[in-house]
Design a protein around this motif. Structure first.
Motif, PDB file in Angstrom:
ATOM      1  N   UNK A 143       0.804  -1.212   0.000  1.00  0.00           N
ATOM      2  CA  UNK A 143       0.000   0.000   0.000  1.00  0.00           C
ATOM      3  C   UNK A 143       0.841   1.269   0.000  1.00  0.00           C
ATOM      4  N   UNK A 144       1.895   1.310   0.817  1.00  0.00           N
ATOM      5  CA  UNK A 144       2.728   2.509   0.899  1.00  0.00           C
ATOM      6  C   UNK A 144       3.487   2.744  -0.399  1.00  0.00           C
ATOM      7  N   UNK A 145       4.002   1.661  -1.000  1.00  0.00           N
ATOM      8  CA  UNK A 145       4.738   1.796  -2.247  1.00  0.00           C
ATOM      9  C   UNK A 145       3.831   2.284  -3.370  1.00  0.00           C
ATOM     10  N   UNK A 146       2.656   1.682  -3.517  1.00  0.00           N
ATOM     11  CA  UNK A 146       1.745   2.074  -4.597  1.00  0.00           C
ATOM     12  C   UNK A 146       1.325   3.535  -4.439  1.00  0.00           C
ATOM     13  N   UNK A 147       1.059   3.949  -3.212  1.00  0.00           N
ATOM     14  CA  UNK A 147       0.686   5.346  -2.973  1.00  0.00           C
ATOM     15  C   UNK A 147       1.828   6.280  -3.336  1.00  0.00           C
ATOM     16  N   UNK A 148       3.056   5.881  -3.032  1.00  0.00           N
ATOM     17  CA  UNK A 148       4.216   6.723  -3.357  1.00  0.00           C
ATOM     18  C   UNK A 148       4.409   6.825  -4.862  1.00  0.00           C
ATOM     19  N   UNK A 149       4.211   5.712  -5.579  1.00  0.00           N
ATOM     20  CA  UNK A 149       4.313   5.739  -7.041  1.00  0.00           C
ATOM     21  C   UNK A 149       3.245   6.657  -7.624  1.00  0.00           C
TER      22      UNK A 149
ATOM     23  N   UNK B 231      -2.679 -11.204  -7.553  1.00  0.00           N
ATOM     24  CA  UNK B 231      -2.974 -10.130  -8.491  1.00  0.00           C
ATOM     25  C   UNK B 231      -4.170  -9.293  -8.027  1.00  0.00           C
ATOM     26  N   UNK B 232      -5.158  -9.926  -7.427  1.00  0.00           N
ATOM     27  CA  UNK B 232      -6.328  -9.186  -6.965  1.00  0.00           C
ATOM     28  C   UNK B 232      -5.957  -8.185  -5.874  1.00  0.00           C
ATOM     29  N   UNK B 233      -4.968  -8.527  -5.065  1.00  0.00           N
ATOM     30  CA  UNK B 233      -4.492  -7.597  -4.036  1.00  0.00           C
ATOM     31  C   UNK B 233      -3.888  -6.359  -4.677  1.00  0.00           C
ATOM     32  N   UNK B 234      -3.062  -6.562  -5.689  1.00  0.00           N
ATOM     33  CA  UNK B 234      -2.456  -5.430  -6.385  1.00  0.00           C
ATOM     34  C   UNK B 234      -3.527  -4.555  -7.038  1.00  0.00           C
ATOM     35  N   UNK B 235      -4.493  -5.182  -7.667  1.00  0.00           N
ATOM     36  CA  UNK B 235      -5.538  -4.416  -8.351  1.00  0.00           C
ATOM     37  C   UNK B 235      -6.342  -3.586  -7.362  1.00  0.00           C
ATOM     38  N   UNK B 236      -6.560  -4.107  -6.163  1.00  0.00           N
ATOM     39  CA  UNK B 236      -7.316  -3.336  -5.170  1.00  0.00           C
ATOM     40  C   UNK B 236      -6.566  -2.089  -4.723  1.00  0.00           C
ATOM     41  N   UNK B 237      -5.238  -2.133  -4.773  1.00  0.00           N
ATOM     42  CA  UNK B 237      -4.434  -0.982  -4.356  1.00  0.00           C
ATOM     43  C   UNK B 237      -4.275   0.043  -5.470  1.00  0.00           C
ATOM     44  N   UNK B 238      -4.373  -0.382  -6.696  1.00  0.00           N
ATOM     45  CA  UNK B 238      -4.135   0.525  -7.823  1.00  0.00           C
ATOM     46  C   UNK B 238      -5.411   1.137  -8.374  1.00  0.00           C
ATOM     47  N   UNK B 239      -6.570   0.610  -8.033  1.00  0.00           N
ATOM     48  CA  UNK B 239      -7.799   1.039  -8.699  1.00  0.00           C
ATOM     49  C   UNK B 239      -8.136   2.513  -8.458  1.00  0.00           C
TER      50      UNK B 239
END
Length: 519
Positions: A440-446, A480-488
């Protein structure tokens, strides 16, 4: 040599043929040239004169003379004899095979392959011809063609030992060790020990982590001739690792020096490689015992500490930064050769190709976790403004040699992203997320560092159960579903591809390549 299938009736009239393939050309002499060779060799070589007296038609004499020349090491004259015979009998399979062998002896592998192919065009039902073609394709490093030819040979003769052996060696070369074991086991006859076969099988079994059986195969080879060099090293390692698996680490390490003799390696090397192999092939208890031994002798080693936690299955949210820095500093010098050459790693170019479908040009790019800069040459095609970031100073030094980057920065990924809001039109992260468990922290930073409409390209190692899980390799797999939930919230998916990330323990690691667009 087999019996002569050539008859005088098949040899008339004389013919001239030019055989061409893959840039190689074989020219057969005309009738006058054949007559000149026959006359010259009849006068100069008593053996050929005797063959001419014995055989009514020159084709048989020419073929047998060619065989004699090969046996004496004169491959060039053998080529002249076989081409002369073929000009009189151009449809004779055995002559094309003979000529292929002569070209092979003279290191003319392109021409030899051309001749073997011609033999197969005339008659594709000979297993031995397919075997010859397989060997020649292997000499030209055409592994797919060689494997197909070996399999065709075995489809015609399932008991052709040389084809099983050649296929086994090819499977070893292409890192398919379990398949190599199966092929090599088909070669040895019960009760008949062949040292070369036993050594090859011993090495294949070792690489397949079948250590007890590997040691037995090496011992069989040693019953014919003493082991030495690399084979003695592998035998001692196999015996030691097999003993460790049974649970007696202390005794196994104590016995190792006597097993290896003059080839004994430092125990730190044996335990390092033993830990890696045992953990990769699922011997977790044995690997953890070795890991504890290593950490007891070097309590400050951040690499071993993290790997022990991973093998033990302890709950971890992210790979420690001191592990990443120490591991990759030590791995930098041979990183490219091992990852690309040995482990068939193609993620940077494949991921860059997905990016290129959407953006042929990119103004500002970030190669996050750039390592030695493997992605640099592919990203440089999108533009000149490329920044690389990595925790390992030694990896950055390797990346600098490529000349693809405007700047290279030593930094932790999230810290760097936080300091550069809306700064990049592409954030490229090949094999980066595998060092973060919780994302979560990495995706938000990106998301904060990516410009509107910018791209975020990533690879993940696929997890099937939990959102993320630590693997014995010390890396993380993600669902993959975890990643998609963070990027949506901040991104939309524009490209996705299943892939094999690398080879591990001889098996392809399943992963996914994804490209997102910033909303």
């Amino acid at each position: 040599m087999t019996g002569d299938p050539i008859t005088p009736e098949r040899c008339d009239p004389p013919a001239v043929t030019m055989l061409t393939g893959d840039g190689a050309a074989v020219e057969l002499p005309d009738a006058d040239a054949v007559q000149q060779r026959v006359a010259r060799w009849t006068a100069d070589f008593p053996d050929f004169a005797a063959l001419r007296a014995r055989h009514r038609h020159p084709v048989l004499a020419l073929r047998r003379f060619g065989v004699l020349c090969r046996q004496s090491g004169d491959d060039q004259r053998a080529i002249e004899a076989f081409t002369a015979a073929l000009s009189l009998a151009p449809d004779e399979v055995w002559l094309w095979r003979d000529l292929a062998g002569a070209f092979q002896g003279a290191s003319g592998f392109d021409l030899a392959t051309c001749c073997a192919r011609q033999a197969l065009r005339i008659d594709p039902t000979h297993a031995a011809t397919w075997l010859q073609y397989a060997v020649l394709a292997g000499n030209l490093d055409n592994d797919p063609l060689a494997e197909d030819a070996y399999r065709r040979a075995l489809s015609l003769d399932p008991d052709l030992a040389d084809a099983h052996f050649g296929l086994g060696l090819l499977q070893m070369k292409t890192l398919r060790f379990a398949a190599a074991v199966a092929s090599l086991r088909r070669v040895a006859a019960p009760g008949d020990v062949d040292a070369v076969v036993s050594l090859s099988l011993g090495h294949a079994l070792y690489m397949a982590a079948q250590f007890s059986e590997s040691a037995e195969a090496f011992a069989q080879a040693a019953s014919v001739a003493p082991l030495s060099g690399h084979s003695l090293q592998k035998y001692a390692r196999a015996k030691t690792f097999a003993a460790i698996i049974t649970g007696d680490l202390a005794q196994a390490l104590a016995d190792y020096p006597a097993l290896a003799g003059v080839e004994a390696e430092p125990l730190r090397d044996i335990t390092r490689d033993g830990f890696a192999l045992l953990s990769a092939y699922g011997y977790r208890a044995a690997a953890l015992a070795v890991g504890k031994f290593r950490l007891a002798h070097d309590p400050g080693d951040p690499v071993q500490r993290h790997l022990n936690d991973a093998v033990a299955g302890r709950a971890i949210d992210a790979v420690p930064t001191d592990y990443v820095e120490a591991y990759f500093d030590g791995f930098a010098a041979g990183f490219d050769e091992r990852l690309v050459g040995v482990l068939a790693y193609r993620v940077p170019q494949d991921l860059a190709a997905l990016v290129g479908r959407h953006r042929p040009a990119v103004a500002r790019m970030l190669d996050l976790g750039c390592g030695t800069g493997l992605a640099g040459e592919y990203l440089a095609g999108f533009g000149a403004d490329l920044v690389g970031v990595d925790l390992s100073a030694q990896m950055l030094a390797q990346a600098a040699r490529r000349g693809s980057y405007r700047a290279l920065v030593k930094s932790e990924a999230i810290e760097f992203l936080a300091a550069h809001p809306a700064s990049f039109d592409l954030v490229f992260a090949a094999d980066v997320l595998i060092y973060f468990g919780r994302l979560d922290e990495l995706i938000a930073a990106v998301a904060r560092a990516t410009s509107p409409d910018g791209l975020f390209a990533i690879s993940i190692e696929r997890a099937l159960m939990a959102d993320f899980e630590i693997l014995p390799s010390g890396r993380f797999a993600h669902r993959e579903s975890y990643l998609m939930s963070l990027t949506e919230a901040g991104f939309e998916l524009v490209e996705r591809a299943d892939t094999a990330l690398r080879l591990e323990a001889g098996t392809a690691v399943a992963g996914v390549l994804l490209v997102f667009r910033r909303k």
